[in-house]
Design a protein around this motif. Structure first.
Motif, PDB file in Angstrom:
ATOM      1  N   ARG A 103     -47.042  21.961  -2.816  1.00 11.03           N
ATOM      2  CA  ARG A 103     -45.598  21.764  -2.649  1.00 11.03           C
ATOM      3  C   ARG A 103     -44.811  22.958  -3.177  1.00 11.03           C
ATOM      4  O   ARG A 103     -43.826  23.361  -2.566  1.00 11.03           O
ATOM      5  N   LEU A 104     -45.223  23.510  -4.295  1.00 13.47           N
ATOM      6  CA  LEU A 104     -44.521  24.678  -4.831  1.00 13.47           C
ATOM      7  C   LEU A 104     -44.582  25.852  -3.862  1.00 13.47           C
ATOM      8  O   LEU A 104     -43.598  26.568  -3.669  1.00 13.47           O
TER       9      LEU A 104
ATOM     10  N   ALA B  23     -36.610  25.543   6.409  1.00 19.22           N
ATOM     11  CA  ALA B  23     -36.271  24.165   6.769  1.00 19.22           C
ATOM     12  C   ALA B  23     -37.372  23.193   6.351  1.00 19.22           C
ATOM     13  O   ALA B  23     -37.087  22.061   5.938  1.00 19.22           O
ATOM     14  N   ALA B  24     -38.627  23.621   6.442  1.00 18.79           N
ATOM     15  CA  ALA B  24     -39.736  22.757   6.037  1.00 18.79           C
ATOM     16  C   ALA B  24     -39.659  22.443   4.538  1.00 18.79           C
ATOM     17  O   ALA B  24     -40.029  21.347   4.105  1.00 18.79           O
ATOM     18  N   ALA B  25     -39.163  23.390   3.756  1.00 11.30           N
ATOM     19  CA  ALA B  25     -39.010  23.170   2.318  1.00 11.30           C
ATOM     20  C   ALA B  25     -37.964  22.097   2.037  1.00 11.30           C
ATOM     21  O   ALA B  25     -38.152  21.248   1.160  1.00 11.30           O
TER      22      ALA B  25
ATOM     23  N   ARG C 161     -38.491  14.454   1.201  1.00  8.55           N
ATOM     24  CA  ARG C 161     -39.634  13.544   1.284  1.00  8.55           C
ATOM     25  C   ARG C 161     -40.171  13.249  -0.116  1.00  8.55           C
ATOM     26  O   ARG C 161     -40.510  12.112  -0.443  1.00  8.55           O
ATOM     27  N   MET C 162     -40.239  14.284  -0.932  1.00 11.04           N
ATOM     28  CA  MET C 162     -40.777  14.152  -2.275  1.00 11.04           C
ATOM     29  C   MET C 162     -39.953  13.140  -3.088  1.00 11.04           C
ATOM     30  O   MET C 162     -40.520  12.255  -3.743  1.00 11.04           O
TER      31      MET C 162
ATOM     32  N   GLY D  13     -39.994   5.198  -3.661  1.00  9.06           N
ATOM     33  CA  GLY D  13     -40.844   4.182  -3.050  1.00  9.06           C
ATOM     34  C   GLY D  13     -42.038   3.829  -3.921  1.00  9.06           C
ATOM     35  O   GLY D  13     -42.404   2.647  -4.048  1.00  9.06           O
ATOM     36  N   ALA D  14     -42.656   4.835  -4.515  1.00  9.00           N
ATOM     37  CA  ALA D  14     -43.823   4.593  -5.372  1.00  9.00           C
ATOM     38  C   ALA D  14     -43.423   3.811  -6.626  1.00  9.00           C
ATOM     39  O   ALA D  14     -44.176   2.938  -7.082  1.00  9.00           O
TER      40      ALA D  14
END
Length: 87
Positions: free
Chosen positions: A22-23, A31-33, A39-40, A46-47
């Motif tokens: 992830r880093l 944009a993916a970052a 998401r993270m 959620g967790a």
């Protein structure tokens, strides 16, 4: 108690790989970052809800840690990208 310790150590080791992936993705700053950052955060919320439900339903810490390990494994696979020969 020993099972919780083992599961926790394994989670720690496995999570380090996901953190590194992830880093590297976040360092790109594209944009993916941004998608990964969102998401993270949503995964963490959620967790947490899932862990609370497990504990309130009578599950123990071992069950919570084991489920977190499943999430970490799924993230590791997703972040690794498609395998060789993928179209």
């Amino acid at each position: 108690m020993f099972e919780l310790w083992v599961q926790s150590v394994l989670l720690t080791v496995e999570a380090q790989g996901v953190i590194a992936q992830r880093l590297a993705l976040l360092a790109a700053g594209d944009a993916a970052a941004t998608v990964e950052a969102h998401r993270m955060v949503s995964e963490k919320v959620g967790a947490l809800c899932e862990a609370c439900c497990t504990l309130m339903g009578g599950g123990g810490a071992v069950a919570v840690v084991a489920r977190y390990r499943e999430h970490v494994a799924a993230n590791a696979l997703r972040l690794a990208g498609p395998g060789p020969g993928a179209a």
